[in-house]
Design an enzyme around this catalytic site. Structure first.
Site, mmCIF file in Angstrom:
data_model
loop_
_atom_site.group_PDB
_atom_site.id
_atom_site.type_symbol
_atom_site.label_atom_id
_atom_site.label_comp_id
_atom_site.label_asym_id
_atom_site.label_seq_id
_atom_site.Cartn_x
_atom_site.Cartn_y
_atom_site.Cartn_z
ATOM 1 N N ALA A 157 0.523 -1.100 0.187
ATOM 2 C CA ALA A 157 0.244 -0.309 -0.076
ATOM 3 C C ALA A 157 0.843 0.766 -0.039
ATOM 4 C CB ALA A 157 -1.291 0.119 1.299
ATOM 5 N N LYS A 158 0.688 2.139 -0.342
ATOM 6 C CA LYS A 158 1.705 3.707 -0.455
ATOM 7 C C LYS A 158 0.922 4.674 0.284
ATOM 8 C CE LYS A 158 2.968 7.378 -3.414
ATOM 9 N NZ LYS A 158 4.781 6.861 -3.736
ATOM 10 N N ALA A 159 0.713 3.755 1.322
ATOM 11 C CA ALA A 159 0.453 4.416 3.044
ATOM 12 C C ALA A 159 1.500 5.258 3.537
ATOM 13 C CB ALA A 159 0.112 3.193 4.423
ATOM 14 N N TYR A 163 6.190 5.754 4.931
ATOM 15 C CA TYR A 163 7.344 7.222 4.735
ATOM 16 C C TYR A 163 8.170 7.269 5.962
ATOM 17 C CZ TYR A 163 5.986 6.432 -0.195
ATOM 18 O OH TYR A 163 5.334 6.219 -1.121
#
Length: 294
Positions: A157-159, A163
């Site tokens: 997931a680009k959660a 980051y």
């Protein structure tokens, strides 16, 4: 001085309507702020067209679903909202940032009563790395943090929460005079940079780490397609740091970074060569609509 992102003219799409930029706010007790229940996308518009827009919108919905909250907006509705934001802000070449999150309806680790929210902003954003420096190749430190194992985090997931260690690693690199950092995975293999995927060249072949513990980037997939059209063999494999000594070229890919050359990663050195430069040109031609029948 850099203009703050909360104090700009323009409009941001938020939960179905355009709002003045400075009024697009959330409450301090928004669940996403406290528990990282947020996903996002980063995409670029070239000449008024957002490159692979629907793929980004699909990934946004998938990322939210992986985190356990489904977005009530369809891919088509998200696509239309992104284009509406470009038009409202009179932009043709821009960076577009959709973001979705759990709201302030409930506080605590449990978030069953929260509602999904979404916003989309767009602004002029030049090259992610200094253009002159990137043409020669940026310098990467080795990140102090590693990408987590797939059984410990939602790695596909680009959660937003994933980051956190990227920001910490990039700050660590910049404090040591580097431009960015190369991150290893939980087993010590080469993974990616803090916000971009990695490609290497050796003896005319392209090598890239297997995307099993990090995001399989849309730009990464595009470069693999472009390499195939050039007849360049692409090898996806687990890469150990010691193997970097045998690679001749190294570049990064991402919607923000596009294709950025790397001249140094820790103790290893690289020189931007024919394959890296050809693929960068092919990518630039593609996103700017100069490729026929792609």
């Amino acid at each position: 001085m850099v203009q703050p992102y909360d104090d700009r003219d323009g409009f941001i799409w938020m939960d179905g309507e355009l709002r003045p930029w400075r009024d697009a706010n959330v409450h301090i007790l928004t669940h996403a702020m406290h528990y990282a229940s947020s996903v996002f996308e980063g995409q670029r518009a070239y000449g008024g067209t957002i490159f692979k827009l629907s793929q980004h919108s699909e990934r946004l919905r998938k990322s939210a679903s992986i985190l356990g909250f489904d977005l009530p907006w369809s891919v088509e509705e998200i696509d239309a909202a992104c284009m509406e934001v470009l038009k409202a802000n009179d932009l043709t070449d821009a960076y577009v940032r959709p973001v979705a999150w759990r709201g302030s309806e409930q506080m605590g680790v449990s978030a069953q009563a929260t509602k999904p929210h979404m916003a989309i902003a767009a602004w002029k954003w030049g090259k992610y790395f200094d253009e002159e420096k990137a043409d020669k190749g940026i310098r990467l430190d080795i990140a102090p943090y590693r990408r987590p194992a797939p059984h410990t985090a939602p790695v596909h997931a680009k959660a937003a929460g994933l980051y956190m260690i990227c920001t910490m690693s990039k700050h660590h690199a910049e404090s040591r005079g580097y431009d960015d950092a190369m991150m290893l995975d939980w087993e010590g293999r080469v993974a990616e940079a803090t916000g971009a995927n990695a490609f290497f060249v050796r003896e005319g072949k392209l090598f890239t780490p297997t995307a099993d513990i990090f995001l399989n980037g849309i730009t990464r997939q595009t470069v693999i397609e472009l390499a195939g059209k050039r007849g360049i063999e692409v090898v996806e494999k687990r890469i150990w740091p010691e193997e970097l000594a045998d690679f001749e070229e190294f570049f990064l890919t991402g919607s923000a970074a596009e294709i950025t050359f790397v001249s140094e990663a820790g103790p290893w050195r690289f020189t931007p060569g024919a394959i890296s430069r050809q693929l960068r040109q092919d990518y630039d031609d593609l996103v700017n609509g100069r490729v026929v029948n792609y």
